[in-house]
Scaffold this active site. Sequence first.
Site, PDB file in Angstrom:
ATOM      1  N   GLY A   7      36.260  26.696  33.817  1.00 57.25           N
ATOM      2  CA  GLY A   7      37.496  27.151  33.210  1.00 57.25           C
ATOM      3  C   GLY A   7      38.348  26.110  32.529  1.00 57.25           C
ATOM      4  N   GLY A  15      32.232  24.076  29.503  1.00 56.42           N
ATOM      5  CA  GLY A  15      31.273  25.116  29.134  1.00 56.42           C
ATOM      6  C   GLY A  15      31.885  26.126  28.202  1.00 56.42           C
ATOM      7  N   ASN A  28      27.827  36.153  32.346  1.00 53.64           N
ATOM      8  CA  ASN A  28      26.476  35.977  31.812  1.00 53.64           C
ATOM      9  C   ASN A  28      25.406  36.127  32.868  1.00 53.64           C
ATOM     10  OD1 ASN A  28      24.674  33.359  32.322  1.00 53.64           O
ATOM     11  ND2 ASN A  28      26.828  32.774  32.620  1.00 53.64           N
ATOM     12  N   ALA A  29      24.264  36.624  32.429  1.00 54.27           N
ATOM     13  CA  ALA A  29      23.047  36.613  33.242  1.00 54.27           C
ATOM     14  C   ALA A  29      21.896  36.340  32.286  1.00 54.27           C
ATOM     15  CB  ALA A  29      22.848  37.938  33.963  1.00 54.27           C
ATOM     16  N   THR A  80      28.970  29.337  38.159  1.00 54.11           N
ATOM     17  CA  THR A  80      29.725  30.567  37.901  1.00 54.11           C
ATOM     18  C   THR A  80      29.963  31.369  39.177  1.00 54.11           C
ATOM     19  OG1 THR A  80      27.639  31.627  37.348  1.00 54.11           O
ATOM     20  CG2 THR A  80      28.959  30.819  35.519  1.00 54.11           C
ATOM     21  N   CYS A 132      22.766  29.185  40.578  1.00 50.11           N
ATOM     22  CA  CYS A 132      22.960  30.255  39.607  1.00 50.11           C
ATOM     23  C   CYS A 132      23.088  31.590  40.346  1.00 50.11           C
ATOM     24  CB  CYS A 132      21.771  30.299  38.669  1.00 50.11           C
ATOM     25  SG  CYS A 132      22.252  30.351  36.988  1.00 50.11           S
TER      26      CYS A 132
END
Lengths: 312, 290
Positions: free
Chosen positions: A245, A266, A73-74, A194, A133
Amino acid sequence: MKLNKPLNVSIAGLEFNSPLILASGILGVSPPTMHILADYGMGGITTKSIGPVKRKGYPNPSIIGLGNDTFLNAVGLANPGIERFSHEITEIKKKEGLVVIVSVFGDNSNDFARTASLAEKAGADAIEINISCPHAEVSSIGVDPKITFEYVRAVKKAIHCPLFVKLTPNVTDIVKIGMSAEKAGADALVAINTVSGLAIDINTHRPILAHGIGGLSGRAIKPIGVRHVFNLSKAVSIPIIGCGGIFNYEDVLEYFLAGASAVQLGSCLYYGYDIITQIRDNLIRYLETRKLDSISQLTGLAHHYKEIGFDD
Amino acid sequence: MTKNEQSITDKPFTTEIKSVVQETPLMKTYYVSFVVQGKIPSVIPGQFILVWIPGIDEIPMAISHVLDNGDIGFTVKDVGEATHALHKMKIGDLIGIRGPYGNGYQLKDGFSIIIGGGIGIASIRLLVQKALQKNPNHLLVIVGAQTAKELLYLEELQEILKPSQMLVCTDDGSHGNEGFVTMILEKNLLHIKEKAGANRITVYACGPEIMLTNLLKVCNTHKLELEASLERFMRCGFGLCGLCVVDPLGIKICQNGPVLNSAVLNELDDFGKFHRDVTGEKYRIDSNHG
Ligand SMILES: Cc1cc2nc3c(=O)[nH]c(=O)nc-3n(C[C@H](O)[C@H](O)[C@H](O)COP(=O)(O)OP(=O)(O)OC[C@H]3O[C@@H](n4cnc5c(N)ncnc54)[C@H](O)[C@@H]3O)c2cc1C
Ligand SMILES: Cc1cc2nc3c(=O)[nH]c(=O)nc-3n(C[C@H](O)[C@H](O)[C@H](O)COP(=O)(O)O)c2cc1C
Ligand code: FES
C-alpha cells in the site's frame, strides 16, 4: 549518485542506492523495463515469482481494481519456469548499481532450493522466497512456523547470496513465522504479501476473479503492513523490507518508523513510472528539512513510544 | 496515460447485452450500456475495454461504437475459446466490462489516411467518424480483408464516405483492388500527396502486425507519420502485470498504447518480431510457440 546518498541503504551486505525496491509480480518480466525503473529511482527490483517449470497461472479476470487505489489479484504464479527465465535474469543484471532479487517458489522444498540455486547462477544478487501467495499452494508454507523453517533452511543451504523471506499477513501470529525464518537462516524478511480477499459480482452472483479468492493489494492494506512490520521488528534482529500500500513518501516513512530498512512498491505503479521519482525526491526533501543524513536513522523510531500495544 | 485517481471502472461491471449484429460470417457487434455509477465514461477512438465472459475469460476489445445514450459497441471476431463463447451469447446475457483503457489515436491537423485490416477495422471506425467531422476534405480511408465476405462495416463506410475518400482491397481480389493495404497505399501515394498539398500527412492504422510492420516501412520511406494500434497479451489493463510491455522502451501497450507513433515504433525491437505469452515468456511471432 551523490544526490541519492541519504537514501542509500544496506541490507544483508547488499548496497541499495535507493530504499525503493520493485515488489514481486509487478511488471517483473521485461529486463529493459527493470532498467527503466532503476532510472526512475528504484534501488532494486524483485522479479515475478519463478518456479521450477513453466506455469500458466489462472485465467482472466486475474487482476482487477476495486476503487480507492486497491486491487485484487489471482494471477496464480504464472511464469516461464527458471530454465527459460535465466537469460532474462542475466539481462536484468546488466544494469550497474541495480540490486536484482529473484523471487522463487516450488511444489516442495527441493524445488525451491533448485530454483533458487539456478537463479543465483543466472546472476541474482539475492533470492526472495514466496511462501505467502494467498491464492496458490505455497500459501500453506508461510502459515506454519515448522514448514517455514524447513523451506528456509533448504533454500539457505542451496545458495550463497542473501535470502529474503516474504511473509503472509494471513496468519494469526506473523511474528512466530518471522522468528522461525530468522532461525532457519533468513537474511531479511519482506512483509507483507497480499491479504486474502474476495469480490463477488452482484448480478451474476459469481466471484469476479476466475480463481475466486485473490490477494488484496494497494492502499487498503497499508495499515496491516505497517502493523506487521512493527511487531516483527520487535522480535527479530534481521532487517525487514516493508511492503503493502505504499503510494507516497509518507507511506515509506511510516514503514521505516515501524521498523523497515527498505520498502517494496507494487500497486502504486498503476500511476506510471513517475511515481517512483516523486517518492524518491520527496524522501530526500524530507530528510534535508529534518537535517537527517540517512533514511536509515528513521528505522524503528516508533518503537520509542511504549504505549503502542505489542499485541492486538 | 498517467492517471491521477483510480477509476471505479477498473472493476468489471456486469451489464446485459442489448443487441447483437452479425457483421460478417465471423464477426459480430455487441451493444451494451456503458453508464457506470450514473456517468457515461468518455471514449477516445482507439481505446479498448476488457470484456469479461463469466466463467470463461476476460479479453481486450476495441470500442467500435459509441451511442448518444451511453451505449457502446464492440465487434468480435470468432478466433478461439473466449470469442467463440461470446459469439454464442444472446441479448439479455450478462457480460462484464471495464475500461476504457489505453491512449487512443491522436487525430492531428492535416491530411489523414486511416487504414484498417480485417478485424482491425473495428479499432478505426470511431476515428473515421471523428476525422469526417474534423476535416472531410483531407481524408482517405483504406480498408482491406482476406476476402469480400470479411470486409467489416463495408456498407456503412460506403454510405458515410464519398468514393474519392475510400479505397477497398482484398487479398484474393473478390472485392475492390487485389492486394494488401500497403500496396494500395503506395500505388496511390502520388495522388494522395497532390491532394494533401502542403498539409502534413498522418497515417492511422490497425490490423495484423505484419501489415503494420510493412506499413511502417512504407511510411518511413515516404516520410509519413504513422500511428498504429498494437496487440499484446493482457491481464490487468492498467500497467501492473507487465505482460503487455514492448521492449526496449518499457512501453505498456495497455497504458501507453495500444496506439504508438512512428518515433516509438522505429525504436522497438519487439515490433513485428516478439510477443509475450500468458506466462511472460517472450517468443518470436513467427515461431510455433505453444
Ligand atoms: C488492445 C486490443 C484490442 C483488441 N480489439 C479487438 C476487437 O475489437 N475485436 C476482436 O475481435 N479482437 C480484438 N482483439 C483481439 C482479441 O482480444 C483476441 O482475439 C481474443 O483475446 C482471443 O481470445 P480467444 O480466447 O477467443 O482466442 P485464443 O485462442 O485464446 O487466442 C487467440 C489470440 O488472442 C490472443 N489473446 C487471448 N487472450 C488475450 C488477452 N487476454 N489479451 C490479449 N490477447 C489475447 C492470444 O494471444 C492469441 O494470439 C484486441 C486485442 C487487443 C490487445
Ligand atoms: C498483480 C500482482 C501480482 C503479484 N505477484 C506476486 C508474486 O508473483 N510473488 C509475490 O511474492 N508477490 C506478488 N504480489 C504481491 C506484491 O509483491 C506485494 O506484496 C503486494 O502487492 C503488496 O504491495 P502493494 O500494495 O504495494 O501492491 C503480486 C501483487 C500483484 C498486485
Ligand atoms: S496488461 Fe498488465 S501491464 Fe498491460
